[in-house]
Design a protein around this motif. Structure first.
Motif, PDB file in Angstrom:
ATOM      1  N   ASP A 140       0.826  -1.209   0.000  1.00 28.31           N
ATOM      2  CA  ASP A 140       0.000   0.000   0.000  1.00 28.31           C
ATOM      3  C   ASP A 140       0.862   1.262   0.000  1.00 28.31           C
ATOM      4  O   ASP A 140       0.575   2.230  -0.702  1.00 28.31           O
ATOM      5  CB  ASP A 140      -0.924   0.019   1.216  1.00 28.31           C
ATOM      6  CG  ASP A 140      -1.976  -1.074   1.170  1.00 28.31           C
ATOM      7  OD1 ASP A 140      -2.436  -1.419   0.067  1.00 28.31           O
ATOM      8  OD2 ASP A 140      -2.329  -1.586   2.252  1.00 28.31           O
ATOM      9  N   HIS A 141       1.930   1.239   0.802  1.00 25.75           N
ATOM     10  CA  HIS A 141       2.848   2.380   0.871  1.00 25.75           C
ATOM     11  C   HIS A 141       3.475   2.632  -0.507  1.00 25.75           C
ATOM     12  O   HIS A 141       3.508   3.766  -0.997  1.00 25.75           O
ATOM     13  CB  HIS A 141       3.927   2.105   1.930  1.00 25.75           C
ATOM     14  CG  HIS A 141       4.954   3.173   2.031  1.00 25.75           C
ATOM     15  ND1 HIS A 141       4.877   4.194   2.941  1.00 25.75           N
ATOM     16  CD2 HIS A 141       6.101   3.387   1.327  1.00 25.75           C
ATOM     17  CE1 HIS A 141       5.924   4.991   2.813  1.00 25.75           C
ATOM     18  NE2 HIS A 141       6.687   4.513   1.836  1.00 25.75           N
TER      19      HIS A 141
ATOM     20  N   ALA B 132       1.152   4.134  -3.156  1.00 19.04           N
ATOM     21  CA  ALA B 132       1.009   5.586  -3.034  1.00 19.04           C
ATOM     22  C   ALA B 132       2.119   6.300  -3.792  1.00 19.04           C
ATOM     23  O   ALA B 132       1.875   7.317  -4.459  1.00 19.04           O
ATOM     24  CB  ALA B 132       1.009   5.997  -1.564  1.00 19.04           C
TER      25      ALA B 132
ATOM     26  N   TYR C 281       1.320   6.357  -7.457  1.00 13.33           N
ATOM     27  CA  TYR C 281       0.358   7.424  -7.763  1.00 13.33           C
ATOM     28  C   TYR C 281       1.035   8.793  -7.782  1.00 13.33           C
ATOM     29  O   TYR C 281       0.745   9.629  -8.644  1.00 13.33           O
ATOM     30  CB  TYR C 281      -0.776   7.432  -6.741  1.00 13.33           C
ATOM     31  CG  TYR C 281      -1.653   6.203  -6.741  1.00 13.33           C
ATOM     32  CD1 TYR C 281      -1.729   5.342  -7.839  1.00 13.33           C
ATOM     33  CD2 TYR C 281      -2.416   5.896  -5.626  1.00 13.33           C
ATOM     34  CE1 TYR C 281      -2.541   4.221  -7.813  1.00 13.33           C
ATOM     35  CE2 TYR C 281      -3.237   4.778  -5.602  1.00 13.33           C
ATOM     36  CZ  TYR C 281      -3.298   3.943  -6.699  1.00 13.33           C
ATOM     37  OH  TYR C 281      -4.109   2.840  -6.676  1.00 13.33           O
ATOM     38  N   GLN C 282       1.947   9.017  -6.828  1.00 14.63           N
ATOM     39  CA  GLN C 282       2.658  10.299  -6.785  1.00 14.63           C
ATOM     40  C   GLN C 282       3.498  10.495  -8.047  1.00 14.63           C
ATOM     41  O   GLN C 282       3.544  11.596  -8.615  1.00 14.63           O
ATOM     42  CB  GLN C 282       3.539  10.362  -5.532  1.00 14.63           C
ATOM     43  CG  GLN C 282       2.754  10.383  -4.239  1.00 14.63           C
ATOM     44  CD  GLN C 282       3.618  10.078  -3.024  1.00 14.63           C
ATOM     45  OE1 GLN C 282       4.804   9.755  -3.127  1.00 14.63           O
ATOM     46  NE2 GLN C 282       3.009  10.167  -1.842  1.00 14.63           N
TER      47      GLN C 282
ATOM     48  N   ALA D 121       2.422   8.583   1.853  1.00 16.60           N
ATOM     49  CA  ALA D 121       2.372   7.155   1.536  1.00 16.60           C
ATOM     50  C   ALA D 121       2.000   6.347   2.771  1.00 16.60           C
ATOM     51  O   ALA D 121       1.239   5.372   2.685  1.00 16.60           O
ATOM     52  CB  ALA D 121       3.717   6.696   0.964  1.00 16.60           C
TER      53      ALA D 121
ATOM     54  N   TYR E 202      -1.740   6.912   3.419  1.00 18.58           N
ATOM     55  CA  TYR E 202      -2.507   6.118   2.460  1.00 18.58           C
ATOM     56  C   TYR E 202      -2.538   4.649   2.896  1.00 18.58           C
ATOM     57  O   TYR E 202      -3.587   3.996   2.847  1.00 18.58           O
ATOM     58  CB  TYR E 202      -1.917   6.252   1.056  1.00 18.58           C
ATOM     59  CG  TYR E 202      -2.613   5.382   0.043  1.00 18.58           C
ATOM     60  CD1 TYR E 202      -3.834   5.757  -0.502  1.00 18.58           C
ATOM     61  CD2 TYR E 202      -2.059   4.178  -0.356  1.00 18.58           C
ATOM     62  CE1 TYR E 202      -4.483   4.960  -1.421  1.00 18.58           C
ATOM     63  CE2 TYR E 202      -2.700   3.366  -1.277  1.00 18.58           C
ATOM     64  CZ  TYR E 202      -3.915   3.762  -1.803  1.00 18.58           C
ATOM     65  OH  TYR E 202      -4.550   2.946  -2.713  1.00 18.58           O
TER      66      TYR E 202
ATOM     67  N   TRP F  38      -3.099   9.750  -0.656  1.00 17.59           N
ATOM     68  CA  TRP F  38      -1.744   9.474  -1.129  1.00 17.59           C
ATOM     69  C   TRP F  38      -0.985  10.732  -1.538  1.00 17.59           C
ATOM     70  O   TRP F  38       0.220  10.700  -1.701  1.00 17.59           O
ATOM     71  CB  TRP F  38      -1.760   8.483  -2.296  1.00 17.59           C
ATOM     72  CG  TRP F  38      -2.669   8.864  -3.414  1.00 17.59           C
ATOM     73  CD1 TRP F  38      -3.967   8.467  -3.580  1.00 17.59           C
ATOM     74  CD2 TRP F  38      -2.366   9.720  -4.517  1.00 17.59           C
ATOM     75  NE1 TRP F  38      -4.484   9.035  -4.725  1.00 17.59           N
ATOM     76  CE2 TRP F  38      -3.531   9.808  -5.310  1.00 17.59           C
ATOM     77  CE3 TRP F  38      -1.231  10.430  -4.896  1.00 17.59           C
ATOM     78  CZ2 TRP F  38      -3.581  10.570  -6.471  1.00 17.59           C
ATOM     79  CZ3 TRP F  38      -1.286  11.192  -6.051  1.00 17.59           C
ATOM     80  CH2 TRP F  38      -2.449  11.248  -6.827  1.00 17.59           C
TER      81      TRP F  38
END
Length: 144
Positions: free
Chosen positions: A86-87, A90, A93-94, A122, A125, A132
Motif C-alpha cells: 500500500d505504501h 502511493a 500514484y505520486q 504514503a 494512504y 496518497w
C-alpha cells in the motif's frame, strides 16, 4: 494512461535496474493492484522497497508484508503496522502526477525521511486507504 507516459523516464530507470538485477536472481511480475512491475528478491539495498515510476524494486519474496510507518520508526508517532504494498502504491500514484519531476521534488523534500511529506502521505494512504498526495499542513516546522 497519460500519467504512465509522463513518468516513463522514471519507469525506464526502474526497468533497467530490475532487468540488471534479474542476472542476480530478481523476479519480475506485473501487479495490477499496485499499477507496477514488481521485481521481487532485488539483491541490492538495505531491505524494503523503492519505487521508480511504475516499477517497484523489493528485496523480499512478496511485497504484501507488514512494515512500520516512517513516523513510527523515527519515534514521532505510535501507529499500527501498514502494508508495504500500500505504501509503495502511493508512491506510484505520486509518480503518475509529477512524472520526471518526482525525484528532484522528493529529494528536495528530504529524501528517505519521516519528515518527507511524500513518505508521510504514503504512510497515511497505507493506514487509511486514502490520502496518497502530501498534505503540507502535516509538515509545518514548529517555531522555537
Amino acid at each position: 494512461m497519460l500519467g504512465a507516459v509522463w513518468t516513463s523516464p522514471n519507469t525506464l530507470i526502474g526497468l533497467a535496474a530490475g532487468t540488471t538485477a534479474m542476472l542476480a536472481g530478481a523476479r519480475p511480475s506485473w501487479n495490477g493492484r499496485d499499477c507496477a512491475v514488481v521485481f521481487r528478491e532485488f539483491p541490492w539495498g538495505p531491505g524494503g522497497a523503492i519505487t521508480l515510476g511504475n516499477v517497484i524494486l523489493h528485496t523480499g519474496p512478496v511485497l504484501d508484508v507488514p512494515c512500520r510507518t516512517y513516523a513510527h520508526q523515527a519515534g514521532h508517532a505510535t501507529e499500527p503496522v501498514i502494508g508495504l504494498h500500500d505504501h509503495e502504491r502511493a508512491h506510484v500514484y505520486q509518480y503518475l502526477v509529477l512524472g520526471p519531476l518526482y525525484l528532484p521534488v522528493y529529494l528536495l523534500c528530504g529524501g528517505v525521511s519521516a519528515r518527507n511529506p511524500f513518505e508521510r502521505a504514503a504512510d497515511v494512504y497505507a493506514l487509511q486507504g486514502r490520502g496518497w498526495w502530501p498534505r503540507w499542513r502535516y509538515f509545518r516546522v514548529k517555531s522555537v
